[in-house]
Motif scaffolding. Structure first.
Motif, short mmCIF file in Angstrom:
data_model
loop_
_atom_site.label_atom_id
_atom_site.label_comp_id
_atom_site.label_asym_id
_atom_site.label_seq_id
_atom_site.Cartn_x
_atom_site.Cartn_y
_atom_site.Cartn_z
N ALA A 85 75.57 58.00 25.18
CA ALA A 85 74.44 58.60 25.88
C ALA A 85 73.15 57.90 25.51
O ALA A 85 72.27 57.72 26.35
N ARG A 86 73.02 57.49 24.25
CA ARG A 86 71.79 56.84 23.81
C ARG A 86 71.60 55.49 24.47
O ARG A 86 70.48 55.00 24.60
N LYS A 87 72.67 54.86 24.91
CA LYS A 87 72.56 53.54 25.54
C LYS A 87 71.76 53.60 26.83
O LYS A 87 71.06 52.65 27.19
N THR A 88 71.88 54.70 27.56
CA THR A 88 71.26 54.79 28.89
C THR A 88 70.11 55.79 28.94
O THR A 88 69.53 55.99 30.00
N GLN A 89 69.77 56.45 27.83
CA GLN A 89 68.70 57.44 27.88
C GLN A 89 67.35 56.76 28.05
O GLN A 89 67.15 55.61 27.66
N TYR A 90 66.42 57.48 28.68
CA TYR A 90 65.09 56.94 28.96
C TYR A 90 64.26 56.88 27.69
O TYR A 90 64.23 57.83 26.92
N ARG A 91 63.59 55.78 27.48
CA ARG A 91 62.69 55.62 26.35
C ARG A 91 61.28 55.37 26.88
O ARG A 91 61.09 54.48 27.71
N PRO A 92 60.29 56.16 26.44
CA PRO A 92 58.92 55.99 26.94
C PRO A 92 58.44 54.55 26.77
O PRO A 92 58.59 53.95 25.71
N GLY A 93 57.87 54.02 27.86
CA GLY A 93 57.34 52.67 27.81
C GLY A 93 58.37 51.58 28.04
O GLY A 93 58.01 50.40 28.07
N ASN A 94 59.63 51.95 28.22
CA ASN A 94 60.68 50.96 28.41
C ASN A 94 61.21 51.07 29.83
O ASN A 94 61.94 52.00 30.17
#
Length: 223
Positions: free
Chosen positions: A86-95
């Motif tokens: 799940a962490r591979k595709t989760q949204y990261r602010p600014g990315n």
């Protein structure tokens, strides 16, 4: 091949209807113990209640003040966070990735709006419709200051792509009906030499309307 139907006595049906709003698993266990019906499964009981319209009190919605059962718990349990997949595709602010990255325009980029006004990108954050601003508004405010509340800019030569401040006149929004053909002449469709006269007439009509408004400076019944 379908199985044989299950019959219920009047007493059993009355008991089930009276307890239909109870949690189904607990109700099923109590029903079997009371009536000795080992042949009735939880699925059978649920089907009966559905056919009769005997619904539980649950709506599937959280009620005010109700705390989710998994509040504050990491996922997966005991592993301190989301699953690695799940962490591979989760949204990261600014990315930004994918189409969002390909379509990103830098601040200062200019474009033509769907209404024909040149626009300039002024910010990266905030709602998408606030990241762009009409260039004629930017240039006019740089020369004259902020546009007062209840006012707007009117294009004088009819060319919306001409963003020069001198091509835009500050007018009350209430004047617009006198310029778009609804209550007066159509400024946009008129010949260039006639437009100044139309604008003057629209101003006079607006001023006349304003003078006819009740005077709020005096109490009711006095003038």
């Amino acid at each position: 091949m379908k199985g044989r139907g299950i019959s219920y006595s009047e007493a059993e049906l009355a008991w089930i209807e009276a307890h239909a709003k109870d949690p189904r698993a607990a109700m099923h266990a109590a029903f079997c113990a009371r009536f000795g019906r080992d042949d009735v499964t939880l699925i059978n009981l649920n089907a009966l209640c559905t056919r009769r319209g005997w619904m539980t009190s649950r709506t599937g919605c959280f009620t005010p003040g109700q705390t989710p059962h998994n509040k504050g718990k990491p996922w997966p349990p005991g592993k301190g966070g989301r699953h690695p997949n799940a962490r591979k595709t989760q949204y990261r602010p600014g990315n930004l990735t994918g189409a969002a990255k390909d379509n990103l325009k830098p601040i200062g980029t200019e474009r033509l709006s769907k209404d024909g006004y040149p626009e300039r990108k002024i910010r990266e954050d905030g709602p998408a419709h606030e990241r762009w601003r009409a260039i004629h508004l930017i240039l006019w405010e740089e020369a004259n200051g902020a546009i007062p509340a209840g006012h707007c800019l009117k294009c004088l030569d009819g060319d919306r792509r001409n963003s020069a401040p001198e091509n835009w006149a500050l007018i009350p929004r209430a004047m617009l009906p006198y310029l778009n053909g609804h209550r007066g002449l159509d400024y946009q469709a008129a010949e260039p030499e006639v437009r100044p006269a139309i604008l003057t007439v629209a101003k006079l009509k607006h001023q006349l309307k304003e003078t006819r408004k009740p005077n709020d400076a005096f109490p009711e019944g006095r003038s």
